[in-house]
Design a protein around this motif. Sequence first.
Motif, PDB file in Angstrom:
ATOM      1  N   ASN A  58       0.819  -1.212   0.000  1.00 38.90           N
ATOM      2  CA  ASN A  58       0.000   0.000   0.000  1.00 38.90           C
ATOM      3  C   ASN A  58       0.858   1.269   0.000  1.00 38.90           C
ATOM      4  N   GLN A  59       2.040   1.217   0.637  1.00 38.90           N
ATOM      5  CA  GLN A  59       2.961   2.358   0.564  1.00 38.90           C
ATOM      6  C   GLN A  59       3.324   2.649  -0.882  1.00 38.90           C
ATOM      7  N   ALA A  60       3.651   1.598  -1.642  1.00 39.66           N
ATOM      8  CA  ALA A  60       4.047   1.770  -3.039  1.00 39.66           C
ATOM      9  C   ALA A  60       2.939   2.458  -3.831  1.00 39.66           C
ATOM     10  N   ALA A  61       1.691   2.047  -3.597  1.00 39.44           N
ATOM     11  CA  ALA A  61       0.559   2.650  -4.314  1.00 39.44           C
ATOM     12  C   ALA A  61       0.439   4.136  -3.977  1.00 39.44           C
ATOM     13  N   CYS A  62       0.614   4.489  -2.712  1.00 40.90           N
ATOM     14  CA  CYS A  62       0.503   5.896  -2.309  1.00 40.90           C
ATOM     15  C   CYS A  62       1.614   6.733  -2.947  1.00 40.90           C
ATOM     16  N   TYR A  63       2.850   6.213  -2.969  1.00 38.38           N
ATOM     17  CA  TYR A  63       3.938   6.945  -3.621  1.00 38.38           C
ATOM     18  C   TYR A  63       3.636   7.158  -5.103  1.00 38.38           C
ATOM     19  N   LEU A  64       3.070   6.147  -5.760  1.00 42.15           N
ATOM     20  CA  LEU A  64       2.724   6.259  -7.182  1.00 42.15           C
ATOM     21  C   LEU A  64       1.737   7.405  -7.420  1.00 42.15           C
ATOM     22  N   VAL A  65       0.641   7.408  -6.644  1.00 44.23           N
ATOM     23  CA  VAL A  65      -0.395   8.428  -6.844  1.00 44.23           C
ATOM     24  C   VAL A  65       0.132   9.816  -6.503  1.00 44.23           C
ATOM     25  N   LEU A  66       0.906   9.932  -5.421  1.00 37.75           N
ATOM     26  CA  LEU A  66       1.446  11.239  -5.046  1.00 37.75           C
ATOM     27  C   LEU A  66       2.439  11.746  -6.091  1.00 37.75           C
ATOM     28  N   GLY A  67       3.194  10.837  -6.713  1.00 37.21           N
ATOM     29  CA  GLY A  67       4.086  11.236  -7.789  1.00 37.21           C
ATOM     30  C   GLY A  67       3.311  11.867  -8.932  1.00 37.21           C
ATOM     31  N   GLY A  68       2.177  11.259  -9.306  1.00 36.44           N
ATOM     32  CA  GLY A  68       1.342  11.852 -10.352  1.00 36.44           C
ATOM     33  C   GLY A  68       0.773  13.194  -9.948  1.00 36.44           C
ATOM     34  N   THR A  69       0.438  13.341  -8.671  1.00 29.32           N
ATOM     35  CA  THR A  69      -0.107  14.610  -8.178  1.00 29.32           C
ATOM     36  C   THR A  69       0.920  15.741  -8.333  1.00 29.32           C
ATOM     37  N   PHE A  70       2.155  15.485  -7.901  1.00 31.24           N
ATOM     38  CA  PHE A  70       3.202  16.519  -8.013  1.00 31.24           C
ATOM     39  C   PHE A  70       3.549  16.787  -9.476  1.00 31.24           C
ATOM     40  N   ARG A  71       3.496  15.782 -10.313  1.00 33.80           N
ATOM     41  CA  ARG A  71       3.800  15.975 -11.740  1.00 33.80           C
ATOM     42  C   ARG A  71       2.756  16.880 -12.378  1.00 33.80           C
ATOM     43  N   HIS A  72       1.460  16.667 -12.043  1.00 30.31           N
ATOM     44  CA  HIS A  72       0.413  17.524 -12.592  1.00 30.31           C
ATOM     45  C   HIS A  72       0.607  18.982 -12.157  1.00 30.31           C
ATOM     46  N   ARG A  73       1.148  19.151 -10.959  1.00 32.95           N
ATOM     47  CA  ARG A  73       1.374  20.515 -10.463  1.00 32.95           C
ATOM     48  C   ARG A  73       2.648  21.123 -11.034  1.00 32.95           C
ATOM     49  N   GLY A  74       3.428  20.318 -11.792  1.00 35.07           N
ATOM     50  CA  GLY A  74       4.676  20.815 -12.354  1.00 35.07           C
ATOM     51  C   GLY A  74       5.847  20.728 -11.406  1.00 35.07           C
ATOM     52  N   ASP A  75       5.697  20.085 -10.254  1.00 34.18           N
ATOM     53  CA  ASP A  75       6.776  19.922  -9.283  1.00 34.18           C
ATOM     54  C   ASP A  75       7.545  18.643  -9.645  1.00 34.18           C
ATOM     55  N   TYR A  76       8.435  18.766 -10.666  1.00 33.10           N
ATOM     56  CA  TYR A  76       9.141  17.597 -11.178  1.00 33.10           C
ATOM     57  C   TYR A  76      10.026  16.950 -10.115  1.00 33.10           C
ATOM     58  N   ASN A  77      10.672  17.792  -9.287  1.00 36.64           N
ATOM     59  CA  ASN A  77      11.568  17.266  -8.267  1.00 36.64           C
ATOM     60  C   ASN A  77      10.845  16.271  -7.355  1.00 36.64           C
ATOM     61  N   GLN A  78       9.729  16.720  -6.768  1.00 36.14           N
ATOM     62  CA  GLN A  78       8.962  15.854  -5.871  1.00 36.14           C
ATOM     63  C   GLN A  78       8.363  14.672  -6.635  1.00 36.14           C
TER      64      GLN A  78
END
Length: 743
Positions: free
Chosen positions: A168-188
């Motif tokens: 479940n940790q892996a799934a949360c990291y995946l979704v949060l990565g997409g969230t930061f990418r949509h916001r343009g925060d490539y680093n995060q």
Amino acid sequence: MLYLVMKWIITVLLSLLGTPILAQHRYWAADYDSLNAVLRHQPTDTARVRTIRHMLDVVELTEPRRRTQVLPLLDTLFQLNARTRQLDEAPYRELQAGVQLWVSATRYPLAMSALHQAIELFDAAGHPVPHLLIDLAPLYNAMHETAARQAYFQRKLMQYRVERALENQAACYLVLGGTFRHRGDYNQAISYYLHAADLFKGFHRRLYANELMVAGTTYAEWGNPQKALHYLRQASGLNQKYAINGLQRFFGQQAVGKLCLQQGKLPEALRYANLLLETARLDSVDGAQFRAYGLVFKSQVLLALNQSEAALPLLTRAQHLADSLRMPVTARPGEFALDATWAHYYTARHNDAQADKHWGLAYQKATAANFQMLRLKYLKQIIRFQDARGAAEATRVYARAYFNLLDTLNEAQGSNLVALYEAERTEQAQNAQIVRLRQEKVMQAMRLRQRNQLLGVAAAAILLVSGLGVAVYRQLQVNKQTLAQLRTAQHQLVQSEKWAFVGEVSAGIAHELQNPLNFMKRFAEVSTTMVDTMHNPEQKNGLEQEILVGLRQNLQEISQHGIRASAIIKDMLEHSRAGTGQREPTDLNELIREYLYLARQAPELREKTQAVAIETHLDPVLPLVSVVAPDIGRVMLNLFTNALYAVVQRQHTADAAYVPTVHVSTAARPGAVELRVRDNGIGMTPEVQARVFQAFFTTKPPGEGTGLGLSLSSDIIKSHGGTITVESGVGRGTEFVITLPVA
């Protein structure tokens, strides 16, 4: 004794040295459609429940067709669980409610609430649901709840890190990565993608490769092609190694093609564009969506090659697909840049009005989706377009929006274009190396102690084995003499038992054959006397006809008793032949139907059994049994005939309310099948029940039974590795129960 000592020594060695355990990825790599094919052939309810739970764990609810398939699957799960009581239905009930509301496409908040509750119940049960967590992301997107999505998954990530729920940790990291990418925060975004990849590597190869690929494409968008190529090559190698197809293969090809286009390698980009369209053509599930993405990308390459006329039909086809499928600006395959590509096309054709219109549409859609990365990209291209056409005011407005957005993004990330997690990974690798070296040092010291211990144990074992060898040799000499004496005594005992058995069987046969032979002898003597009377002139006086009638009756009696003697001999021969045929996998239900029909058609019972009710309850999913079908059929015929005989006998003395009934049923048991034959006939006394399987024992009147049927049946069932038992009581009927091992 020597064997036991050596076994003990080997056990000690294995316990000291230990054995490695290999990790398995099979559970999460299972395909939904493959599991569905397995489900159709599962023999038991318990196995079907396990398979359905597995299907629900790996299904991707982001696909609309999967959502409609899951609902009847959940209904089936609840029906099976009503019989097996194998699982807690509460989380699956909430899952069903959430999917039903999601399918309606108008009640997203209620669907989200139900799915949140399902996840909480799965968490309480300790059951990982990474796919369900990932599937929540597009539902949040449909509701335009970006902030709520980030807050929910950050809270769940903290919870799963405390609970050490890695899936479940892996799934949360995946979704949060997409969230930061949509916001343009490539680093995060890249940091979260790589963190997800490290976790997925331990249990889910497909998502591990996918996260490396997404990290590579995000690096490309950020402007670091070297890092992008590094991760894309890793992901491509994994896709090929594990034969990963579908969306992931398409996404990987598209990512490499975009990188080639970005670096100006146009022939290579065109090759990837054609490869994308071929992949879309071969995909039977998402082919239409992939085709739209492929057409847009190929149009971009053609426009870069100054071939705008060739791009027009491709863009037109892509527009038709987008309109029919209602495709958003971003979906699972990534950015769908149809409007931006139209803008480039019209710019190349010097149609500034249409180009301006499509740039406006592209920017509006990116803003509505809260996709900051695309907003920044489109703002930069709109500024260049407006400046080229001399629209100073529009250029200033868009430039102001661009720099405001750029300042916001720069505050959230560094300027070196390398994700923070890269450094964390390097540090983690160094720490892991230090820990590994320390462990190796400890293991070397432990192995040295173990070696010394083993040397001591081996020396003691050698001394012990040497002493035991002398004792064993002496014991063997004594055992040889004892064995020779035992063999002689055994041979004598076998010969005695053999002749005793022959005498017992011979006495039984002689006793059974004596009655019909005595009857035959008596009727023959009477017939001789009657014939002599016919030849006596003094006693003729018209008695010839009467004597002939008597002779005919006597001959019929002789024939019947001859038939009885023949039946006894036939049954004895069947005893000797039982179990000698070829065993084959057999459908027990079909065999029952065949011999039940034969039992009712027996000449001696046909007229009497018309009023008998036959009830059958045959398990429709009964497994096959490996049997000699004619032998088992003989057993069934005996049981069915005896049951019909018992109810007919009771009918003679019962009142008018009595309904003669024979009940036949089959059922699957662990490793076996069970056949029950029950009647409501006259029943048996305990004395009769105790002797029912003895040879030559029968309760039928003389001439109606040989007493060998049930004895033969018992021998046949035992020869097949099965059991046969009987339960009975006077006035309450009889039940025979047979079990046979499955094929």
